[in-house]
Design a protein around this motif. Structure first.
Motif, PDB file in Angstrom:
ATOM      1  N   LYS A  56      14.320  28.414 -11.926  1.00  0.00           N
ATOM      2  CA  LYS A  56      14.048  28.097 -10.443  1.00  0.00           C
ATOM      3  C   LYS A  56      12.992  28.461  -9.760  1.00  0.00           C
ATOM      4  CE  LYS A  56      17.627  31.592  -9.679  1.00  0.00           C
ATOM      5  NZ  LYS A  56      18.892  31.782  -9.213  1.00  0.00           N
ATOM      6  N   LEU A  57      12.652  27.923  -8.502  1.00  0.00           N
ATOM      7  CA  LEU A  57      11.306  28.255  -7.681  1.00  0.00           C
ATOM      8  C   LEU A  57      11.864  28.769  -6.603  1.00  0.00           C
ATOM      9  CD1 LEU A  57       8.353  28.184  -7.717  1.00  0.00           C
ATOM     10  CD2 LEU A  57       8.684  25.907  -6.899  1.00  0.00           C
ATOM     11  N   LYS A  58      11.616  29.854  -6.240  1.00  0.00           N
ATOM     12  CA  LYS A  58      11.858  30.529  -4.779  1.00  0.00           C
ATOM     13  C   LYS A  58      10.823  29.924  -3.846  1.00  0.00           C
ATOM     14  CE  LYS A  58      15.374  33.722  -5.676  1.00  0.00           C
ATOM     15  NZ  LYS A  58      16.248  34.586  -5.020  1.00  0.00           N
ATOM     16  N   VAL A  59      11.155  29.478  -2.696  1.00  0.00           N
ATOM     17  CA  VAL A  59      10.297  29.150  -1.679  1.00  0.00           C
ATOM     18  C   VAL A  59      10.800  29.915  -0.246  1.00  0.00           C
ATOM     19  CG1 VAL A  59       9.095  27.336  -0.530  1.00  0.00           C
ATOM     20  CG2 VAL A  59       9.647  27.112  -2.695  1.00  0.00           C
ATOM     21  N   ALA A  63      15.926  28.056  -2.745  1.00  0.00           N
ATOM     22  CA  ALA A  63      15.802  28.105  -4.160  1.00  0.00           C
ATOM     23  C   ALA A  63      15.601  26.760  -4.782  1.00  0.00           C
ATOM     24  CB  ALA A  63      16.667  29.055  -5.033  1.00  0.00           C
ATOM     25  N   ILE A  64      14.551  26.306  -5.486  1.00  0.00           N
ATOM     26  CA  ILE A  64      14.651  25.028  -6.055  1.00  0.00           C
ATOM     27  C   ILE A  64      14.888  25.204  -7.387  1.00  0.00           C
ATOM     28  CG2 ILE A  64      13.236  23.103  -6.500  1.00  0.00           C
ATOM     29  CD1 ILE A  64      11.466  23.825  -4.107  1.00  0.00           C
ATOM     30  N   THR A  65      16.265  24.790  -7.786  1.00  0.00           N
ATOM     31  CA  THR A  65      16.748  24.837  -9.252  1.00  0.00           C
ATOM     32  C   THR A  65      16.261  23.870 -10.060  1.00  0.00           C
ATOM     33  OG1 THR A  65      18.826  24.005  -8.495  1.00  0.00           O
ATOM     34  CG2 THR A  65      18.623  26.368  -8.404  1.00  0.00           C
TER      35      THR A  65
END
Length: 127
Positions: A56-59, A63-65
């Motif tokens: 995932k990408l945390k912004v 969280a973009i999973t």
């Protein structure tokens, strides 16, 4: 209108389609289980224990999973491959059965063919 609907609903194609959808759903569960419970764990072992669903990408606080998306894409291709493989095996078995059915020729039929061929050659030689 009710009579028209009954004619439509009771047609063979609609009933066949309903049966196909039900069997397809059950078959889908089997294929999904095969992919989820057998293929994916084996693939995870080969890839060193990587689980795509944990990516995932945390912004900020969000969280973009994207790993779940990637997992679904991999699942789709694996399920499509398994279905392709099963259909291919089915078609091969179907062809083998057709060949076996063609090979079985009745003895009387074979004898009649031989007589026909002999008569043709006899008629050609007498002309």
């Amino acid at each position: 209108m009710w009579q028209e609907f009954k004619k439509f609903a009771v047609k063979g194609n609609v009933i066949d389609l309903a049966v196909a959808v039900i069997i397809g759903a059950a078959f889908g569960k089997i294929v999904k289980s095969l992919v989820d419970d057998i293929v994916m764990p084996f693939l995870g072992i080969l890839l060193g224990g990587i689980s795509l669903t944990n990516l995932k990408l945390k912004v900020g606080e969000a969280a973009i999973t994207y790993g779940v998306f990637l997992q679904n894409v991999v699942d789709f291709f694996l399920i499509a491959f398994v279905i392709f493989f099963i259909v291919r095996l089915y078609k091969r078995m179907e062809r083998k059965e057709e060949v076996k059915a063609e090979v079985k020729v009745d003895q009387k039929e074979e004898l009649l063919r031989e007589i026909r061929d002999l008569l043709k050659t006899f008629n050609q030689t007498t002309k």
